[in-house]
Scaffold this motif. Structure first.
Motif, PDB file in Angstrom:
ATOM      1  N   SER A  71       0.836  -1.398   0.181  1.00 17.78           N
ATOM      2  CA  SER A  71       0.058   0.069  -0.075  1.00 17.78           C
ATOM      3  C   SER A  71       0.892   1.155  -0.152  1.00 17.78           C
ATOM      4  O   SER A  71       2.200   1.353   0.149  1.00 17.78           O
ATOM      5  CB  SER A  71      -0.822   0.075   1.142  1.00 17.78           C
ATOM      6  OG  SER A  71      -0.305   0.113   2.486  1.00 17.78           O
ATOM      7  N   ASP A  72       0.186   2.276  -0.264  1.00 18.75           N
ATOM      8  CA  ASP A  72       0.685   3.768  -0.134  1.00 18.75           C
ATOM      9  C   ASP A  72       1.981   4.105  -0.942  1.00 18.75           C
ATOM     10  O   ASP A  72       3.060   4.635  -0.466  1.00 18.75           O
ATOM     11  CB  ASP A  72       0.916   4.028   1.351  1.00 18.75           C
ATOM     12  CG  ASP A  72      -0.227   3.942   2.018  1.00 18.75           C
ATOM     13  OD1 ASP A  72      -1.459   4.349   1.582  1.00 18.75           O
ATOM     14  OD2 ASP A  72      -0.005   3.826   3.406  1.00 18.75           O
ATOM     15  N   ILE A  73       2.032   3.487  -2.223  1.00 20.81           N
ATOM     16  CA  ILE A  73       2.870   3.707  -3.383  1.00 20.81           C
ATOM     17  C   ILE A  73       2.671   5.113  -3.865  1.00 20.81           C
ATOM     18  O   ILE A  73       1.740   5.194  -4.562  1.00 20.81           O
ATOM     19  CB  ILE A  73       3.039   2.768  -4.316  1.00 20.81           C
ATOM     20  CG1 ILE A  73       3.312   1.234  -3.665  1.00 20.81           C
ATOM     21  CG2 ILE A  73       4.263   3.026  -5.390  1.00 20.81           C
ATOM     22  CD1 ILE A  73       3.264   0.074  -4.611  1.00 20.81           C
ATOM     23  N   GLN A  74       3.499   6.308  -3.414  1.00 20.67           N
ATOM     24  CA  GLN A  74       2.915   7.550  -3.571  1.00 20.67           C
ATOM     25  C   GLN A  74       3.664   7.968  -5.029  1.00 20.67           C
ATOM     26  O   GLN A  74       4.660   7.560  -5.544  1.00 20.67           O
ATOM     27  CB  GLN A  74       3.305   8.588  -2.627  1.00 20.67           C
ATOM     28  CG  GLN A  74       2.645   8.274  -1.441  1.00 20.67           C
ATOM     29  CD  GLN A  74       2.972   9.154  -0.224  1.00 20.67           C
ATOM     30  OE1 GLN A  74       3.356  10.219  -0.537  1.00 20.67           O
ATOM     31  NE2 GLN A  74       2.608   9.005   0.807  1.00 20.67           N
ATOM     32  N   ALA A  75       2.867   8.892  -5.650  1.00 16.45           N
ATOM     33  CA  ALA A  75       3.146   9.386  -6.817  1.00 16.45           C
ATOM     34  C   ALA A  75       2.775  10.896  -6.906  1.00 16.45           C
ATOM     35  O   ALA A  75       2.137  11.180  -5.907  1.00 16.45           O
ATOM     36  CB  ALA A  75       2.271   8.678  -8.260  1.00 16.45           C
ATOM     37  N   SER A  76       3.173  11.634  -7.903  1.00 18.10           N
ATOM     38  CA  SER A  76       2.841  13.216  -7.649  1.00 18.10           C
ATOM     39  C   SER A  76       1.590  13.550  -7.817  1.00 18.10           C
ATOM     40  O   SER A  76       1.083  14.560  -7.538  1.00 18.10           O
ATOM     41  CB  SER A  76       3.790  14.008  -8.980  1.00 18.10           C
ATOM     42  OG  SER A  76       3.587  13.358 -10.361  1.00 18.10           O
ATOM     43  N   ASN A  77       0.785  12.561  -8.625  1.00 23.94           N
ATOM     44  CA  ASN A  77      -0.716  12.600  -8.752  1.00 23.94           C
ATOM     45  C   ASN A  77      -1.609  11.778  -7.891  1.00 23.94           C
ATOM     46  O   ASN A  77      -2.694  11.567  -8.464  1.00 23.94           O
ATOM     47  CB  ASN A  77      -1.110  13.095 -10.207  1.00 23.94           C
ATOM     48  CG  ASN A  77      -0.611  11.702 -10.995  1.00 23.94           C
ATOM     49  OD1 ASN A  77       0.072  10.803 -10.450  1.00 23.94           O
ATOM     50  ND2 ASN A  77      -1.387  11.507 -12.124  1.00 23.94           N
ATOM     51  N   GLY A  78      -1.149  11.118  -7.111  1.00 22.83           N
ATOM     52  CA  GLY A  78      -1.841  10.016  -6.518  1.00 22.83           C
ATOM     53  C   GLY A  78      -1.151   8.990  -5.699  1.00 22.83           C
ATOM     54  O   GLY A  78       0.004   9.140  -5.317  1.00 22.83           O
ATOM     55  N   VAL A  79      -1.901   7.801  -5.596  1.00 20.08           N
ATOM     56  CA  VAL A  79      -1.254   6.969  -4.661  1.00 20.08           C
ATOM     57  C   VAL A  79      -1.649   5.680  -5.458  1.00 20.08           C
ATOM     58  O   VAL A  79      -2.689   5.242  -5.818  1.00 20.08           O
ATOM     59  CB  VAL A  79      -1.587   6.965  -3.012  1.00 20.08           C
ATOM     60  CG1 VAL A  79      -3.110   6.854  -3.009  1.00 20.08           C
ATOM     61  CG2 VAL A  79      -0.735   5.784  -2.319  1.00 20.08           C
ATOM     62  N   VAL A  80      -0.723   4.502  -5.121  1.00 21.15           N
ATOM     63  CA  VAL A  80      -0.971   3.240  -5.745  1.00 21.15           C
ATOM     64  C   VAL A  80      -1.232   1.931  -4.582  1.00 21.15           C
ATOM     65  O   VAL A  80      -0.238   2.200  -3.750  1.00 21.15           O
ATOM     66  CB  VAL A  80      -0.071   2.792  -6.756  1.00 21.15           C
ATOM     67  CG1 VAL A  80      -0.250   1.286  -7.133  1.00 21.15           C
ATOM     68  CG2 VAL A  80       0.124   3.806  -7.812  1.00 21.15           C
ATOM     69  N   HIS A  81      -2.055   1.366  -4.639  1.00 24.06           N
ATOM     70  CA  HIS A  81      -2.293   0.035  -3.669  1.00 24.06           C
ATOM     71  C   HIS A  81      -2.182  -1.121  -4.661  1.00 24.06           C
ATOM     72  O   HIS A  81      -2.869  -1.092  -5.415  1.00 24.06           O
ATOM     73  CB  HIS A  81      -3.499   0.182  -2.852  1.00 24.06           C
ATOM     74  CG  HIS A  81      -3.484   1.349  -1.993  1.00 24.06           C
ATOM     75  ND1 HIS A  81      -2.739   1.803  -1.159  1.00 24.06           N
ATOM     76  CD2 HIS A  81      -4.483   2.536  -2.102  1.00 24.06           C
ATOM     77  CE1 HIS A  81      -3.191   2.860  -0.556  1.00 24.06           C
ATOM     78  NE2 HIS A  81      -4.260   3.506  -1.161  1.00 24.06           N
ATOM     79  N   VAL A  82      -1.364  -2.171  -4.317  1.00 20.90           N
ATOM     80  CA  VAL A  82      -1.332  -3.177  -5.111  1.00 20.90           C
ATOM     81  C   VAL A  82      -2.346  -4.339  -4.551  1.00 20.90           C
ATOM     82  O   VAL A  82      -2.391  -4.622  -3.310  1.00 20.90           O
ATOM     83  CB  VAL A  82       0.258  -4.146  -4.934  1.00 20.90           C
ATOM     84  CG1 VAL A  82       0.162  -5.136  -5.757  1.00 20.90           C
ATOM     85  CG2 VAL A  82       1.124  -3.031  -5.385  1.00 20.90           C
ATOM     86  N   ILE A  83      -3.131  -4.871  -5.454  1.00 23.37           N
ATOM     87  CA  ILE A  83      -4.049  -5.866  -5.232  1.00 23.37           C
ATOM     88  C   ILE A  83      -3.764  -7.191  -5.799  1.00 23.37           C
ATOM     89  O   ILE A  83      -3.145  -7.106  -6.909  1.00 23.37           O
ATOM     90  CB  ILE A  83      -5.292  -5.317  -5.194  1.00 23.37           C
ATOM     91  CG1 ILE A  83      -5.767  -4.892  -6.932  1.00 23.37           C
ATOM     92  CG2 ILE A  83      -5.803  -4.215  -4.326  1.00 23.37           C
ATOM     93  CD1 ILE A  83      -7.170  -4.789  -7.132  1.00 23.37           C
ATOM     94  N   ASP A  84      -4.322  -8.357  -5.226  1.00 21.45           N
ATOM     95  CA  ASP A  84      -4.202  -9.663  -5.799  1.00 21.45           C
ATOM     96  C   ASP A  84      -5.132 -10.143  -6.494  1.00 21.45           C
ATOM     97  O   ASP A  84      -5.176 -11.590  -6.969  1.00 21.45           O
ATOM     98  CB  ASP A  84      -3.818 -10.820  -4.398  1.00 21.45           C
ATOM     99  CG  ASP A  84      -5.174 -10.664  -3.700  1.00 21.45           C
ATOM    100  OD1 ASP A  84      -6.019  -9.938  -3.862  1.00 21.45           O
ATOM    101  OD2 ASP A  84      -4.846 -11.469  -2.581  1.00 21.45           O
TER     102      ASP A  84
END
Length: 194
Positions: free
Chosen positions: A172-185
């Protein structure tokens, strides 16, 4: 007498050319010539803005998301996810896409199925930034709307894990300049009648 006048004139001429050296009066030397300050120039390059890493960059730079990147491109959503946002992306890994029914992904990537693919990919995107710590508890019974206005069940379980519909957030909480990424399975598939 002429000689005396010549000698006196010479003394006055020399005195006028030499600096006065009165006792107690300091002489001021010109400042030394300094080399250009390259340290200042180096510092200025260090403070220039670093290139922004967008959500698309995060996906493109991780080999575990190559299938997701292909789906985002085929759905025509790369420009949106590189835009200002902000967005939260629930990103299925290549392994999650491989778990789809045989041939399903290949069929979705065909140009004639772009609308269905766009519906599926955009179902993984929520407007705004939702950090893992901000996800409501399961008993709050809230729903979260994706960018295509379809409801997702994003909730924190009693054990602290975060679920999106039936899938688990594995990172969770992989940050980008325009949002955030959460990895799902898993790949989130909306009901087509919605």
């Amino acid at each position: 007498m002429k000689m005396f006048l010549f000698a006196a004139a010479s003394v006055f001429a020399l005195a006028a050319c030499s600096p006065a050296a009165e006792e107690g009066t300091p002489t001021v030397a010109p400042p030394p010539v300094e080399a250009p300050d390259t340290a200042m120039e180096d510092t200025m390059t260090d403070t220039q803005p670093v290139e922004e890493v967008t959500l698309v960059d995060v996906v493109a730079n991780n080999p575990d998301f190559s299938t997701l990147l292909a789906a985002v491109d085929a759905a025509g959503l790369s420009e949106t996810l590189a835009g200002p946002g902000p967005y939260t992306v629930f990103a299925p890994t290549n392994e999650a896409f491989a778990a789809l029914a045989p041939g399903q992904l290949d069929e979705l990537l065909l140009p004639e199925n772009k609308d269905d693919l766009t519906r599926i990919v955009s179902y993984h995107v929520v407007p705004g930034i939702v950090m893992a710590a901000d996800v409501p508890a399961e008993d709050a019974a809230t729903s979260t709307a994706s960018v295509n206005n379809l409801d997702l069940s994003v909730r924190r379980m009693a054990d602290g894990s975060v679920m999106v519909n039936q899938y688990t957030v594995t990172s969770s909480d992989i940050q980008a300049s325009n949002g955030v990424v959460h990895v799902i399975d898993g790949v989130l598939i909306p009901r087509m009648e919605e």
